[in-house]
Design an enzyme around this catalytic site. Sequence first.
Site, PDB file in Angstrom:
ATOM      1  N   GLY A 182      13.902  -5.784  -5.324  1.00 51.16           N
ATOM      2  CA  GLY A 182      14.333  -5.411  -3.983  1.00 51.16           C
ATOM      3  C   GLY A 182      13.333  -4.598  -3.191  1.00 51.16           C
ATOM      4  O   GLY A 182      12.133  -4.893  -3.183  1.00 51.16           O
ATOM      5  N   ASN A 203      12.970   5.689  -4.640  1.00 50.62           N
ATOM      6  CA  ASN A 203      13.774   4.568  -4.174  1.00 50.62           C
ATOM      7  C   ASN A 203      14.971   4.276  -5.067  1.00 50.62           C
ATOM      8  O   ASN A 203      15.938   3.663  -4.627  1.00 50.62           O
ATOM      9  CB  ASN A 203      12.880   3.319  -4.088  1.00 50.62           C
ATOM     10  CG  ASN A 203      13.674   2.051  -3.879  1.00 50.62           C
ATOM     11  OD1 ASN A 203      14.207   1.796  -2.799  1.00 50.62           O
ATOM     12  ND2 ASN A 203      13.771   1.227  -4.926  1.00 50.62           N
ATOM     13  N   TYR A 252      28.043   7.594  -1.976  1.00 44.68           N
ATOM     14  CA  TYR A 252      26.752   7.061  -1.550  1.00 44.68           C
ATOM     15  C   TYR A 252      26.258   7.753  -0.279  1.00 44.68           C
ATOM     16  O   TYR A 252      25.129   8.253  -0.216  1.00 44.68           O
ATOM     17  CB  TYR A 252      26.873   5.558  -1.322  1.00 44.68           C
ATOM     18  CG  TYR A 252      25.585   4.883  -0.918  1.00 44.68           C
ATOM     19  CD1 TYR A 252      24.595   4.599  -1.856  1.00 44.68           C
ATOM     20  CD2 TYR A 252      25.358   4.517   0.414  1.00 44.68           C
ATOM     21  CE1 TYR A 252      23.418   3.979  -1.487  1.00 44.68           C
ATOM     22  CE2 TYR A 252      24.188   3.897   0.796  1.00 44.68           C
ATOM     23  CZ  TYR A 252      23.212   3.621  -0.155  1.00 44.68           C
ATOM     24  OH  TYR A 252      22.041   3.013   0.226  1.00 44.68           O
TER      25      TYR A 252
END
Length: 275
Positions: free
Chosen positions: A23, A95, A160
């Site tokens: 990704g 990340n 999140y």
Amino acid sequence: MTTSNSTSPAAAPVAVVTGGARGIGLAIGQWFLDHGYKVALLDIDQPTLAATEHALARPGDVLALHCDVSQPEQVDAAAAAVLARFGRVDALVNNAGVAVFKPVLETTFAEWRQVLSTNLDGAFLCSHAFGAIMVAQRSGAIVNIASISGLRASTLRVAYGTSKAALIHLTKQYAVELGNFGVRSNVICPGPVETEMAKLVHSVAIRSDYYDTIPLGRYGSTEEMANTVGFLCSKEASFINGQYLAVDGGFDASGVGLPTLRRNNPDLQDVGAAS
């Protein structure tokens, strides 16, 4: 005889990318490779990491390290391995991230901790371990990958979104202190990006909501995220420190998901009727 310093292992800059097996992380790693960096890819998914290492086929330039960034001893071991292999660190991209998409009152404490331990604790641990190397060098750049969900609330993202909002502030804390040693810290906030994760968790209805809300009318690409990160790590961004940049096609001007949430939840269908 070597005629260019850019081909010398001692001269090549080094980038560390967490969650680098796929990704956005993989696209960022590829950007660094394309721009003359040696790259260390850290990931918890060992099979995918091994496949990525094989596909890149650049053993002299790529170090693949199996690492759970929420575990201090694993992060410290990874930092030692990078330093032993490449001798320096010029860029760190935090990340690695996970998500749980559930209504607020259905999100368990275990799920909350799972998300924060990777998304926030992981960035803290890696910034400490690799930031110390950059401080010793008196140079370097940290770029954290937050989310548009860290700038404004959305549905089904209590853990999140909170982790990403905290990550934005964490970035500023590092910028204020490490900036004194020539180490810059910035953060990008991607909007929806065409990744395998997005394809799995974004329903047709949610994708439609995004399209209706983003002025550019599309999802971003992993390459667009990587280009932004690369810029922030480059000399062209040498006076940018402690900033967040929404890479979202204009989505920060609005939100997404509420109409779909109301349609799918009978308890919310009468919201607003009394007024």
